[in-house]
Scaffold this motif. Structure first.
Motif, mmCIF file in Angstrom:
data_model
loop_
_atom_site.group_PDB
_atom_site.id
_atom_site.type_symbol
_atom_site.label_atom_id
_atom_site.label_comp_id
_atom_site.label_asym_id
_atom_site.label_seq_id
_atom_site.Cartn_x
_atom_site.Cartn_y
_atom_site.Cartn_z
ATOM 1 N N SER A 138 -3.429 -5.751 -3.789
ATOM 2 C CA SER A 138 -2.410 -4.700 -3.609
ATOM 3 C C SER A 138 -1.162 -5.051 -4.404
ATOM 4 O O SER A 138 -0.579 -4.203 -5.082
ATOM 5 C CB SER A 138 -2.066 -4.548 -2.124
ATOM 6 N N THR B 100 0.839 -1.202 0.000
ATOM 7 C CA THR B 100 0.000 0.000 0.000
ATOM 8 C C THR B 100 0.874 1.252 0.000
ATOM 9 O O THR B 100 0.542 2.253 -0.643
ATOM 10 C CB THR B 100 -0.939 0.016 1.224
ATOM 11 N N ARG C 32 -7.322 6.236 -4.712
ATOM 12 C CA ARG C 32 -8.544 5.602 -5.204
ATOM 13 C C ARG C 32 -8.475 4.080 -5.032
ATOM 14 O O ARG C 32 -9.418 3.459 -4.520
ATOM 15 C CB ARG C 32 -8.756 5.958 -6.676
ATOM 16 N N VAL C 33 -7.353 3.486 -5.437
ATOM 17 C CA VAL C 33 -7.218 2.028 -5.380
ATOM 18 C C VAL C 33 -7.206 1.540 -3.929
ATOM 19 O O VAL C 33 -7.908 0.577 -3.574
ATOM 20 C CB VAL C 33 -5.937 1.571 -6.104
ATOM 21 N N THR C 34 -6.427 2.188 -3.074
ATOM 22 C CA THR C 34 -6.354 1.747 -1.677
ATOM 23 C C THR C 34 -7.686 1.947 -0.960
ATOM 24 O O THR C 34 -8.042 1.160 -0.082
ATOM 25 C CB THR C 34 -5.242 2.493 -0.922
ATOM 26 N N LEU D 81 1.764 1.787 -3.495
ATOM 27 C CA LEU D 81 0.572 2.214 -4.240
ATOM 28 C C LEU D 81 0.263 3.692 -4.014
ATOM 29 O O LEU D 81 -0.187 4.386 -4.927
ATOM 30 C CB LEU D 81 -0.640 1.379 -3.806
ATOM 31 N N ARG E 118 -3.097 7.009 -8.985
ATOM 32 C CA ARG E 118 -4.367 6.356 -8.653
ATOM 33 C C ARG E 118 -4.334 5.728 -7.269
ATOM 34 O O ARG E 118 -5.271 5.007 -6.877
ATOM 35 C CB ARG E 118 -4.681 5.271 -9.688
ATOM 36 N N TYR F 179 -10.679 1.707 -2.445
ATOM 37 C CA TYR F 179 -11.503 0.598 -2.914
ATOM 38 C C TYR F 179 -11.144 -0.700 -2.184
ATOM 39 O O TYR F 179 -12.027 -1.437 -1.724
ATOM 40 C CB TYR F 179 -11.323 0.383 -4.421
ATOM 41 N N LEU F 180 -9.853 -0.971 -2.087
ATOM 42 C CA LEU F 180 -9.410 -2.215 -1.466
ATOM 43 C C LEU F 180 -9.783 -2.273 0.012
ATOM 44 O O LEU F 180 -10.150 -3.330 0.533
ATOM 45 C CB LEU F 180 -7.897 -2.380 -1.643
ATOM 46 N N GLU G 130 -1.870 -4.631 -8.150
ATOM 47 C CA GLU G 130 -1.919 -3.234 -8.561
ATOM 48 C C GLU G 130 -0.523 -2.607 -8.642
ATOM 49 O O GLU G 130 -0.262 -1.762 -9.491
ATOM 50 C CB GLU G 130 -2.791 -2.420 -7.591
#
Length: 218
Positions: free
Chosen positions: A192, A132, A143-145, A135, A140, A147-148, A195
Motif C-alpha cells: 500500500s 488505502t 483495482r489495487v486495493t 490509494l 487505479r 488485489y491487495l 503504491e
C-alpha cells in the motif's frame, strides 16, 4: 464501463477474502484446537477493534479531503505521517506502562499480556487504513486495493499451512497462525505504501487547525 470494472474488482476481492477466511477457519480449527483457535481469533478481534478506535475515523477524512482537492497529496501524506508517528509513540508508551500493572479486568489483562503483538498489529492495520484511503483517490485505487485485499487473505492461508506442514510435530501451533497473520498484514501495508509513492514532508503552518478539521469529519 468503469462502474462495471469497479464492481468486478470488488466482488472478486470479496469472494477471494470470503473463501480464504472460510479455509483459514477450517485450518485453524483443525490444527489449533478449540482453545488455540479461540485465543487466535480473540487476539485478531482486539487488534481490529482497537485499530478502528485509535484510527479515529481519519482514513475516510483523508480520502474525502484529498479527493475533493481540499488538501494536496503532499499535505495529506504529511498529516498522515505525523499523525501515525504521534499515535505510535503515545500508544507504545501507554501499552508499555500498562504492562507493569496488575489489572484485574480479564479483557484488559489479555491485551496487556500480549501488548507487543497487539501494538504492532494495530499499527500495521492503521497503515493499511490510512494509505488505502489515499490509494482510493487514485484512478487505479479500487483495482489495487482489491488485489491487495485478496493477496492478504490468500497469503495468510498459504503461510499458515506451510508453517504447519514444516512444524507438524510442534504441539502448540498458535504461533504459526499469528505469524501468518502478521506476514500477510505486513505484505498489504508494505505494498500500500509502495503504491501511494514517496512522501514529501511538508508541515503546514496551520497544522493544528487542519487536524481539528479532519478529526471533526472523522
Amino acid at each position: 464501463m468503469r462502474l462495471f470494472d469497479t464492481l468486478r474488482f470488488l466482488l472478486s476481492s470479496n469472494f477471494v477474502l470470503a473463501i480464504s477466511s472460510f479455509l483459514i477457519g477450517i485450518a485453524s480449527a483443525r490444527y489449533l484446537g478449540a482453545s488455540g483457535r479461540g485465543e487466535f481469533y480473540l487476539l485478531m478481534q482486539y487488534i481490529t477493534l482497537l485499530s478502528v478506535v485509535i484510527a479515529a475515523g481519519l482514513h475516510p477524512a483523508y480520502q474525502f479531503h484529498l479527493s475533493k482537492g481540499i488538501f494536496s497529496k503532499e499535505t495529506t501524506l504529511s498529516l498522515i505521517f505525523i499523525q501515525f508517528s504521534t499515535l505510535a509513540i503515545i500508544f507504545f508508551g501507554l501499552f508499555y506502562y500498562l504492562s507493569f500493572w496488575n489489572v484485574a479486568i480479564e479483557i484488559i489483562q489479555f491485551v496487556i499480556n500480549n501488548w507487543l503483538i497487539v501494538y504492532f498489529g494495530i499499527f500495521l492495520e492503521i497503515v493499511c487504513y490510512y494509505w488505502t484511503a489515499v490509494l482510493m483517490t487514485y484512478s487505479r485505487g479500487v483495482r489495487v486495493t482489491s488485489y491487495l485485499a485478496g493477496v492478504r487473505g490468500v497469503s495468510q492461508l498459504l503461510i499458515f499451512l506451510i508453517l504447519v506442514y514444516f512444524f507438524l510435530d510442534e504441539p502448540d501451533k498458535l504461533w504459526a497462525a499469528i505469524t501468518a497473520y502478521f506476514i500477510a498484514l505486513f505484505i498489504r501495508a508494505f505494498f500500500s505504501i509502495l503504491e501511494v509513492g514517496k512522501i514529501k514532508m511538508t508541515i503546514p503552518a496551520d497544522f493544528i487547525s487542519l487536524n481539528l478539521k479532519l478529526y471533526k469529519y472523522g
